[in-house]
Design a protein around this motif. Structure first.
Motif, PDB file in Angstrom:
ATOM      1  N   PHE A  14      -8.468  -6.793   5.746  1.00 19.88           N
ATOM      2  CA  PHE A  14      -7.777  -6.712   7.027  1.00 19.88           C
ATOM      3  C   PHE A  14      -8.289  -5.514   7.798  1.00 19.88           C
ATOM      4  O   PHE A  14      -8.542  -4.466   7.221  1.00 19.88           O
ATOM      5  CB  PHE A  14      -6.268  -6.573   6.821  1.00 19.88           C
ATOM      6  N   ALA A  49      -3.484   1.693   2.652  1.00 18.80           N
ATOM      7  CA  ALA A  49      -2.166   2.326   2.719  1.00 18.80           C
ATOM      8  C   ALA A  49      -2.324   3.850   2.755  1.00 18.80           C
ATOM      9  O   ALA A  49      -1.551   4.576   2.154  1.00 18.80           O
ATOM     10  CB  ALA A  49      -1.283   1.891   1.562  1.00 18.80           C
ATOM     11  N   VAL A 103      -4.226   1.280   7.104  1.00 21.49           N
ATOM     12  CA  VAL A 103      -2.816   1.023   6.790  1.00 21.49           C
ATOM     13  C   VAL A 103      -2.668  -0.149   5.831  1.00 21.49           C
ATOM     14  O   VAL A 103      -2.015  -0.037   4.788  1.00 21.49           O
ATOM     15  CB  VAL A 103      -2.009   0.764   8.087  1.00 21.49           C
ATOM     16  N   LEU A 104      -3.295  -1.261   6.186  1.00 18.61           N
ATOM     17  CA  LEU A 104      -3.049  -2.479   5.411  1.00 18.61           C
ATOM     18  C   LEU A 104      -3.845  -2.514   4.115  1.00 18.61           C
ATOM     19  O   LEU A 104      -3.322  -2.922   3.075  1.00 18.61           O
ATOM     20  CB  LEU A 104      -3.380  -3.719   6.249  1.00 18.61           C
ATOM     21  N   MET A 105      -5.099  -2.068   4.182  1.00 19.46           N
ATOM     22  CA  MET A 105      -5.935  -2.161   2.984  1.00 19.46           C
ATOM     23  C   MET A 105      -5.748  -0.959   2.069  1.00 19.46           C
ATOM     24  O   MET A 105      -5.633  -1.103   0.868  1.00 19.46           O
ATOM     25  CB  MET A 105      -7.409  -2.259   3.368  1.00 19.46           C
ATOM     26  N   TYR A 143       1.062  -6.367   9.785  1.00 19.47           N
ATOM     27  CA  TYR A 143       1.948  -7.177   8.928  1.00 19.47           C
ATOM     28  C   TYR A 143       3.405  -6.925   9.285  1.00 19.47           C
ATOM     29  O   TYR A 143       4.194  -7.854   9.488  1.00 19.47           O
ATOM     30  CB  TYR A 143       1.677  -6.809   7.470  1.00 19.47           C
ATOM     31  N   LEU A 144       3.749  -5.654   9.382  1.00 20.81           N
ATOM     32  CA  LEU A 144       5.122  -5.296   9.744  1.00 20.81           C
ATOM     33  C   LEU A 144       5.427  -5.773  11.162  1.00 20.81           C
ATOM     34  O   LEU A 144       6.493  -6.324  11.432  1.00 20.81           O
ATOM     35  CB  LEU A 144       5.292  -3.767   9.634  1.00 20.81           C
ATOM     36  N   PHE A 181      -2.418 -13.802   6.559  1.00 22.19           N
ATOM     37  CA  PHE A 181      -2.235 -12.692   5.626  1.00 22.19           C
ATOM     38  C   PHE A 181      -2.398 -13.141   4.177  1.00 22.19           C
ATOM     39  O   PHE A 181      -2.749 -12.374   3.308  1.00 22.19           O
ATOM     40  CB  PHE A 181      -0.843 -12.075   5.794  1.00 22.19           C
ATOM     41  N   GLU A 182      -2.080 -14.414   3.952  1.00 19.70           N
ATOM     42  CA  GLU A 182      -2.021 -14.900   2.571  1.00 19.70           C
ATOM     43  C   GLU A 182      -3.408 -14.963   1.931  1.00 19.70           C
ATOM     44  O   GLU A 182      -3.587 -14.605   0.786  1.00 19.70           O
ATOM     45  CB  GLU A 182      -1.382 -16.291   2.519  1.00 19.70           C
ATOM     46  N   ASN A 189      -0.163  -1.418  11.576  1.00 24.11           N
ATOM     47  CA  ASN A 189       0.621  -2.188  10.609  1.00 24.11           C
ATOM     48  C   ASN A 189       0.962  -3.557  11.185  1.00 24.11           C
ATOM     49  O   ASN A 189       2.105  -3.862  11.511  1.00 24.11           O
ATOM     50  CB  ASN A 189       1.892  -1.435  10.211  1.00 24.11           C
TER      51      ASN A 189
END
Lengths: 324, 705, 256
Positions: free
Chosen positions: B283, B408, B404-406, B508-509, B277-278, B506
């Motif tokens: 994504f 939102a 979602v990630l890019m 990441y979550l 993720f870093e 999601n």
């Protein structure tokens, strides 16, 4: 040396709001303990005639700031006038209503008077000559006793909590010249859009009929509105109902909505999420109507009915019609 | 003709002259060469396009398993045969052609080299086999034509509009024409043979022979001319189809088997976790280039057979999503995009960065409609039934990840759900401290109190917070206690499994939640886990291993079946009624658990069982998977209502489930259909507990142990 | 346009609030800390204004070390930089002191609009925004559900009892955000990653030159009074239950 208990009484369209009598009564009680006078300040346009009415609730002296600039509440004008009056008279205690208007005014006065305030209080007392206020925090999940050190010691009082007590005092009307600095008035009200419903506002309502997810949709609220109209009640909603778009955001009761404390709160189809309970658990009486007997709302309710609200509410309306 | 002339054809030495009456082999070779060149170019061009776009992915490891998949599905047509009608006609065409091609090869060998055995008994059997398989292909083609143009099933189209392309007709008619002309040639040859040779073995070529009888009275010369014409027509159609193949749906002859070989070897439904993720810049899949080459190649293996669409709960309930359409839309866009990327690559000199044109369409929103994207319940029907082993669901999840990630940019309900999961580790946002409250009065220890237990009962969010789900947790915990199973719970330390976050894009979550759970479980040295929720079960079993969570995970129906089989619990109290079992997608298609729940129910005395129309691998989703549980369903009919209708149709009075999401959805369906008076939904654990007749004894005063 | 948003880290709305036995405060163990929901509306509105008019959004927060997470959350949503006022002396500061700290920090940076939440859901006081406006000497509009900014002035809608006021104010001003103003955005993952690298200035009371003496002090905290258990109104038919309830409300509770 600061002396006397002051209140800012709230009026709208030339009539005092009930909360003004509540804070006058509360002020009277404090003043009696301190052996002091109660002074009220009332601002408005053409309101000199009503000022003396406050005497009935224990106010000794009423400072009237009558000016067209005060016709509608604006922060700038009211703060300027009240600040001037308070600075000139140096009261020991200053009480306001924790209404929409009172919250706005009192908070800004804390700044202009460089003091401290306990807001939205549910009880007040004097201890060692000092004002000690009891106020809910965390939406009622905890209570705090607050000692106000500044001068004046300020508190705003939650509407519907303090009893209205009649105790006839002189209610001597004193004209107050605010000598407004017009250049400092930076806000103006350009429009007032009255709500069509004509219902009483949630935070002021004595009775609230509230609906949650169990209402199934916006149409479901019609039966609540019928009951509310009969009881002179406001209609509230849970976050679930507001998030679903069934009711406007202004109707939301709960920690992220309005915190209410009516005499009677009728929760229909509300399961009782913590965040909702936080907003209404200081209601005097809570009625829960829910199909699910295990809904957490029943733990908070004084009276519960386990049944389909769509059957119960119309029956309730019919019953209330019989007795009113 | 030099070849074939060595044998005198007579009874006892039956045969025929290959290339009889067709003395222009040079010309035929010329046309064959042209056809092969076009074919080769087509394949080469396609190969270039396959290579042009897509991230790298290794799909050639573990050759043994891959070869097995290729043989099973390619040669033996296992997946294709799952549906009877198309299975049969595809089998007829496939096996028919396989044999015909082999026969053609024998013919060619005989012609060019000469086969010493191509006469006599061998020839007669050869003729008969060719005849039978030729006829098989023809029957298959007729069946296919009838299906496509007469029966017109919806799954071949989209929303009632047929999707019949010229290509479909060309291929069907072309293949049919090869066979028909073949038979006609045969008939003409036989007609001449009969006239000329005193021919007696016609019945070994029964189709051609029967056909030849219609030629009575046609003269030798006319027959020769007709034969010659038909022969050339036959040859040109065949060569034409060879040349056309790379540009037609017939390409699936190569791409679909290739897809078998390159199948996903990971457990069903596992999604490849985002590793970094870093440092990653993007994504999920926001454009075609964000897919791997294999994901794009999937669309080349697709034959638009529509089996995915035929069982897709989103499609059937009137939502715009069709898995077939998603794959085809990707293909259509790829066909636009790949040539321009290729062209840009060609213009580039050595060492330069290719000036690849910017994509003119957003993958999500333009190529794939947002309503399609979010309608998917991740039920796995499409992937389970796709005869080409196409992987639809991971693509959908990856596109959701992008939204979602890019960006939102997704539904407010789901945003609220994710915030709730972030703040209180459950989708409802109920205070995390209340997670263990359901177990308060049951005397269940947490691992913090006693980590020395055999099983961790991972309760999950529904079992911990949902009022209905809590009852299931209580029932199951009581059964475990009664059976003397050593178990504990995590209580407040438990967190959301993250399935809804993962499947809703999601990642990441999801990873945050998964890692917290894994850390907690590993901290207690957890080895065995039992879940009442198939979503948690699936995540813990298959997805947590990516982050160091290696547990032996069981679903409670597996444990219950085992306890009953071993006699640890006795079901004595009859539970009357007509029950139907609803297969949860995450239990059935994801984990192949079809039998245990039925075994458990079968052990309950008094119960009668009935199957709904869609059951087992064809089960119809409840509508709650793939994070749909938390989203509004405002297009089309409600999926849970449609599933409830299936239970109503078989007159069941109880819907038994093994999943809390299904339990909610079926209960709601029963309410929506106003069947609350005579229908109920129960978890299997509740039914078992009811049948154990223990509670009554304890209620009557028997002290609990 | 330079926008400042004041944010506060508060316990999640669902968090279990346990008052310490000695009444000195709440037990912070196990609490999930989040951005005050009303402040989130402020952040969102600031970002919208920035996206429309250009400029910078600065996040200011008074709080202990953990408050940095909340500042990062706002930065992840899209704000540019943060100011973290972290001083042990400010722990449990009253509204006036908190507003003084905020005012001191904000005075040093350009600000056309300052957003605050209408109240923080922990102390529920709702004072800071107004005191801050007074200390900055700029007008305020509180409890705003709609905002438009154009031509050097802001037009805000505020709900009062029974009506909606449309209030016009000059800039700079303080706006306190209410629910309904907007739907706060969900931070994107690149946003979250970038936020980790965005600048956050840390300041203490001395650096800001403010007095930390509280004028309103919490002397004691206590849990809310327990409610007496209620009763379930029985009856066969809906009508019977309703009649029973109305009787109880009229004769026992005397509320209707």
């Amino acid at each position: 040396m600061a002396k006397g208990v002051w209140i800012v009484a709230e009026q709208r369209d030339g009539a005092f709001r009930k909360v003004s009598f509540e804070i006058a009564s509360a002020a009277r009680k404090l003043a009696d303990e301190l052996g002091d006078e109660v002074s009220a300040m009332v601002l408005g346009s053409g309101i000199e005639g009503i000022a003396a009415e406050l005497g009935k609730y224990g106010v000794d002296k009423v400072y009237v700031a009558d000016d067209p600039a005060f016709e509608k509440y604006t922060t700038d004008a009211y703060v300027q006038a009240v600040t001037k009056a308070v600075k000139e008279n140096d009261p020991a205690i200053l009480l306001l209503a924790a209404s929409v208007e009172g919250k706005d005014l009192s908070s800004r006065l804390v700044g202009s008077l460089a003091t401290g305030m306990a807001s939205d209080c549910t009880d007040l007392r004097i201890e060692g000559g000092k004002l000690i206020a009891l106020r809910p925090m965390y939406a009622g999940k905890a209570f705090a006793e607050v000692e106000v050190d500044g001068s004046p010691q300020m508190a705003s009082l939650r509407p519907n909590v303090f009893p209205v007590v009649e105790s006839a005092k002189a209610g001597e009307v004193v004209k107050f010249d605010p000598a407004l600095d017009a250049a400092a008035l930076k806000t103006k009200i350009v429009d007032v859009q009255k709500d069509a419903s004509g219902r009483v506002e949630l935070t002021e309502a004595m009775v609230i009929v509230s609906g949650g997810r169990g209402m199934k949709g916006p149409e479901g609220y019609q039966i609540l509105e019928a009951l509310a109209d009969l009881l002179g009640a406001a209609v509230g909603a849970s976050r679930a109902a507001v998030d679903a778009g069934w009711r406007p955001q202004t109707d939301q009761v709960g920690q992220t909505g309005k915190v209410v404390s009516p005499n009677l709160y009728v929760a229909c189809g509300i399961s009782g999420a913590i965040q909702h309970l936080a907003g209404m658990s200081s209601s005097k009486y809570i009625v829960a109507i829910n199909k699910d007997e295990e809904a957490p709302i029943f733990a908070k309710a004084d009276y519960g009915i386990v049944d389909d609200l769509f059957k119960i509410v119309p029956e309730l309306t019919a019953e209330v019609k019989k007795i009113l | 003709m030099a070849h074939g002339g060595e044998h005198v054809l007579k009874v006892g030495n039956e045969g025929r002259e290959v290339f009889w009456n067709a003395p222009y082999e040079g010309i035929l070779f010329f046309f064959t060469a042209i056809a092969l060149v076009i074919f080769a170019y087509g394949i080469y061009r396609r190969w270039q396009m396959w290579k042009a776009i897509g991230l790298p992915e290794n799909r050639t490891d573990n050759a043994g398993e891959r070869f097995k998949a290729l043989i099973m599905n390619g040669l033996f047509q296992v997946k294709t045969f799952r549906e009877a009608y198309p299975g049969i006609f595809h089998g007829l065409i496939f096996f028919g052609f396989l044999v015909l091609i082999f026969g053609a090869a024998i013919d060619a060998t005989q012609f060019h080299i000469g086969l010493p055995f191509f006469h006599g008994g061998f020839y007669l059997w050869f003729s008969l086999i060719m005849e039978i398989f030729g006829l098989a292909v023809l029957i298959g083609i007729v069946m296919a034509i009838m299906r496509r143009y007469i029966f017109k099933p919806d799954f071949l189209g989209y929303k009632g509009v047929p999707d019949n392309r010229p290509d479909d007709a060309i291929v069907l008619v072309g293949i049919g024409a090869i066979i028909v002309t073949g038979f006609i040639i045969e008939a003409l040859r036989l007609h001449v043979n009969i006239n000329v040779d005193g021919f007696t073995w016609g019945d070994w070529s029964f189709v051609g022979y029967a056909l030849s009888k219609t030629l009575a009275g046609v003269s030798y010369d006319t027959t020769r001319i007709l034969h010659k014409i038909t022969w050339w027509v036959h040859s040109f159609i065949t060569l034409g189809l060879i040349a056309y193949l790379p540009f037609s749906r017939l390409l699936h002859i190569f791409t679909t088997p290739a897809n078998y070989y390159m199948k996903n070897l990971e457990p069903t439904g596992t999604l490849k976790p985002i590793a970094d993720f870093e440092n990653a810049e993007s994504f999920g899949a926001g454009q075609l280039e964000d897919f791997t080459w294999k994901q794009i190649f999937d669309s080349e293996a697709c034959t638009r057979c529509g089996r995915c669409q035929d069982g897709c709960p989103a499609y059937i309930s009137g939502k715009p999503l069709s898995p077939k359409k998603v794959i085809q839309d990707i293909k259509t866009y790829w066909l636009e995009r790949a040539p321009s990327v290729l062209a840009a690559g060609k213009k580039t000199k050595e060492g330069e960065e290719a000036a690849i044109p910017e994509p003119d369409k957003a993958m999500v929103g333009e190529v794939i409609d947002l309503h399609e994207l979010w309608a998917c319940t991740n039920c796995m029907y499409c992937m389970e039934h796709c005869p080409a082993l196409i992987e639809h669901v991971p693509k959908i999840v990856q596109m959701r990840q992008y939204k979602v990630l890019m960006e939102a940019d997704f539904s407010p309900e789901l945003q609220l759900t994710y915030r709730n999961m972030e703040n209180n580790s459950n989708p409802w946002g109920i205070g995390a401290h209340m997670r263990g409250d359901w177990a308060k009065d049951l005397g269940i220890k947490t691992l913090a109190e006693d980590p020395d237990v055999e099983y961790l009962f991972y309760v999950g969010c529904s079992g911990s917070f949902d009022d209905r789900g809590k009852k299931v947790s209580v029932a199951f915990a009581k059964i475990l206690k009664e059976a003397g199973v050593s178990f504990g719970i995590l209580g407040e330390e438990e967190g959301c499994c993250g399935d809804s976050a993962m499947r809703g894009g999601n990642e990441y979550l999801y990873q945050t939640l998964a890692q917290m759970n894994i850390e907690t479980m590993n901290g207690y040295g957890v080895k065995k886990v039992v879940c009442t929720c198939p979503h948690g079960y699936n995540a813990l079993k298959k997805d947590y291993r990516h982050f160091g969570g290696n547990f032996e995970v069981f679903h409670h129906t597996e444990i219950l079946a085992d306890l009953i089989a071993k006699g640890k619990i006795k079901l004595t109290k009859p539970v009357e009624g007509l029950f139907t079992y609803h297969d949860s997608c995450f239990l059935g298609r994801y984990n192949d658990i079809y039998n245990q729940p039925r075994q458990v129910l079968g052990a309950v005395p008094g119960m009668r069982m009935v199957e709904m129309k869609s059951n087992r691998a064809k089960s119809f989703c409840c509508g709650a998977g793939g994070a749909r549980m938390w989203m509004e369903e405002d297009i089309g009919e409600r999926i849970n209502d449609m599933r409830t209708d299936q239970a109503i149709d078989v007159k069941a009075d109880t819907i038994a489930v093994g999943c809390p999401f299904c339990l909610t959805m079926m209960s709601d369906g029963i309410k929506d259909r106003e069947k609350e008076e005579n229908m109920k939904a129960f978890d299997i654990a509740e039914i078992v507990w009811q049948s154990m007749a223990v509670e009554k004894e304890t209620d009557a005063g028997t002290p609990p142990e | 346009m330079n926008i400042v948003v004041c944010v506060k880290q508060v316990p999640d709305t669902e968090a279990l609030i346990k008052v310490k036995a000695d009444g000195s405060g709440i037990d912070e163990g196990g609490i999930k800390w989040v951005m005050n929901p009303y402040d989130e509306f402020g952040v969102e509105e600031a970002l919208k204004l920035k996206e429309k008019n250009g400029g910078d959004v600065t996040i200011v927060s008074v709080g202990p070390a953990r408050a940095l997470e909340t500042i990062r959350t706002a930065l992840a949503m899209g704000a540019e930089k943060g100011i973290h006022i972290n001083d042990p002396a400010l722990e449990g500061a009253d509204a006036y002191t908190t507003a003084s700290a905020l005012a001191a920090a904000i005075k040093e940076i350009p600000h056309d609009i300052v957003f605050c939440g209408m109240r923080a859901i922990d102390d529920d006081a709702g004072q800071v925004g107004s005191i801050l406006a007074e200390l900055l000497g700029i007008p305020q509009v509180t409890v705003v559900t709609k905002l438009e900014v154009a031509d050097g002035k802001a037009t805000a809608v505020k709900a009062i009892e029974g009506a909606q006021l449309v209030i016009e104010t000059s800039l700079p001003c303080v706006i306190t955000a209410a629910k309904g103003l907007n739907e706060p955005r969900y931070a994107s993952l690149p946003g979250i990653m970038k936020a980790k690298k965005k600048p956050v200035d840390v300041k203490d009371a001395a650096a800001l030159g403010i007095s930390v003496a509280a004028k309103a002090k919490i002397v004691k905290m206590m849990p809310p009074p327990e409610r007496a258990p209620g009763k379930i109104v029985g009856g066969e038919e809906a009508a019977e239950k309703a009649a029973q309830l109305v009787k109880l409300l009229r004769e026992e509770a005397k509320v209707i």
